[in-house]
Scaffold this active site. Structure first.
Site, PDB file in Angstrom:
ATOM      1  CG  ASN A   1      -9.347 -20.747 -53.589  1.00  0.00           C
ATOM      2  OD1 ASN A   1     -10.186 -20.469 -54.407  1.00  0.00           O
ATOM      3  ND2 ASN A   1      -9.591 -21.508 -52.522  1.00  0.00           N
TER       4      ASN A   1
ATOM      5  CE1 TYR B   1      -9.489 -17.071 -45.510  1.00  0.00           C
ATOM      6  CE2 TYR B   1     -10.395 -18.338 -47.316  1.00  0.00           C
ATOM      7  CZ  TYR B   1      -9.476 -18.196 -46.306  1.00  0.00           C
ATOM      8  OH  TYR B   1      -8.543 -19.160 -46.082  1.00  0.00           O
TER       9      TYR B   1
ATOM     10  NE  ARG C   1      -1.609 -24.350 -49.877  1.00  0.00           N
ATOM     11  CZ  ARG C   1      -2.826 -24.728 -49.530  1.00  0.00           C
ATOM     12  NH1 ARG C   1      -3.164 -25.969 -49.552  1.00  0.00           N
ATOM     13  NH2 ARG C   1      -3.749 -23.856 -49.128  1.00  0.00           N
TER      14      ARG C   1
ATOM     15  CB  ALA D   1      -2.213 -36.205 -56.625  1.00  0.00           C
ATOM     16  N   GLY D   2      -2.561 -33.372 -54.301  1.00  0.00           N
ATOM     17  CA  GLY D   2      -2.029 -32.848 -53.048  1.00  0.00           C
ATOM     18  C   GLY D   2      -3.051 -32.946 -51.939  1.00  0.00           C
TER      19      GLY D   2
ATOM     20  CD  GLU E   1      -7.237 -22.790 -43.338  1.00  0.00           C
ATOM     21  OE1 GLU E   1      -8.074 -23.322 -42.588  1.00  0.00           O
ATOM     22  OE2 GLU E   1      -7.340 -22.781 -44.566  1.00  0.00           O
ATOM     23  CG  ASP E   2      -3.733 -21.960 -46.340  1.00  0.00           C
ATOM     24  OD1 ASP E   2      -4.475 -22.908 -46.682  1.00  0.00           O
ATOM     25  OD2 ASP E   2      -3.909 -20.805 -46.732  1.00  0.00           O
TER      26      ASP E   2
ATOM     27  CB  ALA F   1      -7.169 -29.429 -51.988  1.00  0.00           C
TER      28      ALA F   1
ATOM     29  CG  ASN G   1     -12.695 -25.007 -47.867  1.00  0.00           C
ATOM     30  OD1 ASN G   1     -12.981 -25.184 -49.043  1.00  0.00           O
ATOM     31  ND2 ASN G   1     -11.694 -25.643 -47.279  1.00  0.00           N
TER      32      ASN G   1
ATOM     33  CG  ASP H   1     -11.000 -25.541 -43.877  1.00  0.00           C
ATOM     34  OD1 ASP H   1     -12.043 -26.189 -43.731  1.00  0.00           O
ATOM     35  OD2 ASP H   1     -10.921 -24.566 -44.642  1.00  0.00           O
ATOM     36  CG  ASP H   2      -5.693 -26.132 -46.281  1.00  0.00           C
ATOM     37  OD1 ASP H   2      -6.232 -25.164 -46.801  1.00  0.00           O
ATOM     38  OD2 ASP H   2      -4.927 -26.044 -45.301  1.00  0.00           O
TER      39      ASP H   2
ATOM     40  CE  LYS I   1     -10.185 -20.812 -44.464  1.00  0.00           C
ATOM     41  NZ  LYS I   1     -10.310 -22.136 -44.993  1.00  0.00           N
TER      42      LYS I   1
END
Ligand code: NAD
Length: 539
Positions: free
Chosen positions: A398, A94, A147, A293-294, A236-237, A296, A443, A259-260, A165
């Site tokens: 990350n 990962y 992303r 401020a995204g 995810e992403d 996550a 995570n 998950d993000d 994952k």
């Protein structure tokens, strides 16, 4: 040995193949005589051989390729080796190595894994899902590759993320490999470099957008619900606006989460809970500042609000404890360029730079989720250290190359006073005779346990309170010794026990909220334990 497979059909099947561990008797019965070297050697020797091979390689990307090949060759050995050496191997399967693997996906591609859907499949997604060889899928991780970690739009190359994952779902929580399905929703890419790469394997067009995009996702979700009605869908992403759009569209009608946003939130919240044991500050008195401020950062903020409310604060008071900065500075009400998820945190306050905001608002906790390396400068760490005896700082971006600061910088610039955690792993830091081993706000502490708990009780949805229970359960697994060594998280080597504890608490919460769809077992923990895949060879 199930089925009637014989000879090479067994050795070519990763769930049946145990290679040199086949006994003489099995070799006789299964038509394997002559197909294997003479010596029968067990899993321990095989693990040792695998580790030797991994360690002799010069680059992490080669180690990654070796590990993927091992997964495709002998699944039990792969999971056994990963689980036994999780601190060493998780960064390879990962983040950070998976980031490199995604960037190079089209160049290191060997064997297809997972399921690919493109706009050309519109109208037939349900039908093509029948091509997947397993019927008992219980966890799906899906990305559209827009992303990937902090690396941007990697298109179909992002498939490395769902694969990675799901291998963690299996290693960390014992979800059976046959129950896992990685999905790439390949809707194109706006990454020109990829479109120009002759080896790029994805849909070679610009991304579809708007209703075209949303209707394709909807068709996929409906197809999944029809084909795999008990499956959990993990988003995810996705790019932040889509991540929120899809979360809000599906969270109340499909067993799903992002998950993000939500997994990150629970792992960070667990770290914040644990940090208060070192600072002595009451959780409900905390002021928290975010850089970023995204998805996550806002996900963490939203769960912190739920947690502060659970600790007795009104929602409005809870929100005022949280302050966000983005690329445009402090998020305040007078700004006219905010996204909708920022608005609940846009307080009445003069516009301000990040550093001024730290000095005036005086946060106890600083959380970075920007994807922008180096943004926790010496001035920032020193400002946090001037306000707090023990500043708590999370550099969550990350992969490692994107972290807001390194562990060494955080310890050095705070004179060893910082309580530090990062998204990607950092080595221990020696400073003036002291050794600090920061914990990774990974995570992987949360999502496998959430998934296991949710599918064990056949939850219909995943609620905020289930994430809150998961964060409490994780924080409860942090020992005094962990805290003393500088970590806000338990050792990764305890991950199976951590995931099981989280799963039990998540399932209890699901029963309490009436979203579980099975009769509650008398022994919930024993039931959950019994569902967990063990990577061992049958005696
Ligand atoms: P995002 O694109 O939704 O948000 C990024 C935010 O950072 C935006 O608000 C942007 O304005 C802000 N930003 C960017 N550069 C900045 C700068 N120089 N100064 C101030 N603000 C800046 O991304 P996201 O999904 O929120 O992810 C952000 C990062 O968090 C990624 O690197 C991702 O890998 C990481 N992340 C870590 C974990 C974890 O470790 N547990 C989990 C999820 C995401």
């Amino acid at each position: 040995m199930p089925g009637s497979a014989k000879g090479y059909a067994i050795l070519d099947n990763p769930s049946l193949n145990i290679s040199t561990a086949f006994t003489r008797q099995q070799r006789e019965q299964l038509g394997l005589r002559g197909l294997l070297p003479h010596k029968v050697c067990g899993m321990q020797a095989q693990e040792q051989r695998a580790l030797e091979n991994i360690r002799r390689k010069g680059y992490d990307i080669e180690r990654y390729i070796f590990l993927v090949a091992l997964m495709e060759r002998n699944e039990k050995l792969f999971y056994h080796t990963v689980l036994n050496n999780i601190e060493e191997l998780m960064p390879l399967i990962y983040t950070p190595t998976v980031g490199q693997a995604c960037k190079e996906f089209a160049h290191i591609f060997r064997k297809p894994q997972g399921f690919y859907i493109t706009p050309d499949d519109r109208g037939s997604i349900r039908e093509i899902l029948d091509n997947w060889p397993e019927d008992e899928v219980r966890v799906i991780v899906v990305t559209d590759g827009e992303r990937i970690l902090g690396l941007g739009d990697l298109g179909a190359n992002g498939m490395g993320i769902p694969i990675g994952k799901l291998s963690l779902y299996c290693a960390c929580a014992g979800i059976h490999p046959r129950q896992c399905l990685p999905v790439m929703l390949d809707v194109g890419t706006n990454n020109q470099e990829l479109l120009d790469d002759p080896l790029y394997l994805g849909y070679p067009h610009k991304r579809i957008q708007g209703d075209d995009y949303l209707s394709l996702v909807e068709e996929f979700v409906l197809a999944v619900q029809d084909k795999f009605p008990k499956a959990l869908l993990q988003f995810e992403d996705f790019l932040t606006p889509n991540a929120y759009r899809l979360l809000n569209l599906y969270r109340d009608r499909v067993l799903s989460f992002n998950d993000d946003i939500q997994g990150t939130a629970a792992v960070a919240l667990a770290g914040v809970y644990a940090s208060t044991r070192l600072t002595g500050i009451d959780f409900k008195d905390l002021r928290v500042m975010f850089l970023g401020a995204g998805s996550a950062a806002t996900g963490i903020g939203d769960l912190l609000v739920v947690a502060l409310q659970a600790a007795g604060l009104d929602e409005a008071v809870a929100r005022k404890r949280l302050w966000f900065n983005d690329i445009g500075g402090l998020v305040v009400a007078s700004r006219d360029n905010l996204m909708s998820h920022n608005l609940p945190y846009a307080h009445d306050h003069p516009p301000s730079s990040f550093i001024e905001a730290i000095k005036t608002i005086k946060p106890h906790v600083l959380i970075g989720a920007t994807g922008a390396p180096g943004t926790f400068t010496q001035e920032v760490i020193e400002a946090m250290s001037a306000i707090n005896q023990r500043p708590t700082i999370f550099a969550l971006s990350n992969p490692t190359s994107r972290a807001e600061c390194t562990a060494e910088q955080a310890y050095t610039w705070s004179n060893g006073r910082v309580i530090f955690s990062s998204g990607s792993p950092f080595d221990a830091v020696e400073l003036e005779g002291r050794r600090f081993k920061p914990g990774q706000g990974n995570n992987a502490y949360i999502f496998p346990g959430i998934g296991l708990g949710a599918i064990a009780c056949e939850a219909s949805v995943i609620t905020d309170e289930m994430f809150l229970s998961a964060a409490h359960a994780l924080a409860g697994k942090v020992s005094e010794q962990d805290l003393h060594s500088g970590s806000l998280y338990p050792p990764l080597s305890d991950i199976r026990s951590v995931s099981k504890t989280i799963a039990v608490e998540v399932a209890k919460q699901a029963f309490a909220q009436n979203v579980a769809q099975i009769q509650r077992p008398d022994d919930l923990e024993g039931y959950i334990q019994s569902l967990m895949y063990q990577p061992v060879y049958a005696a």
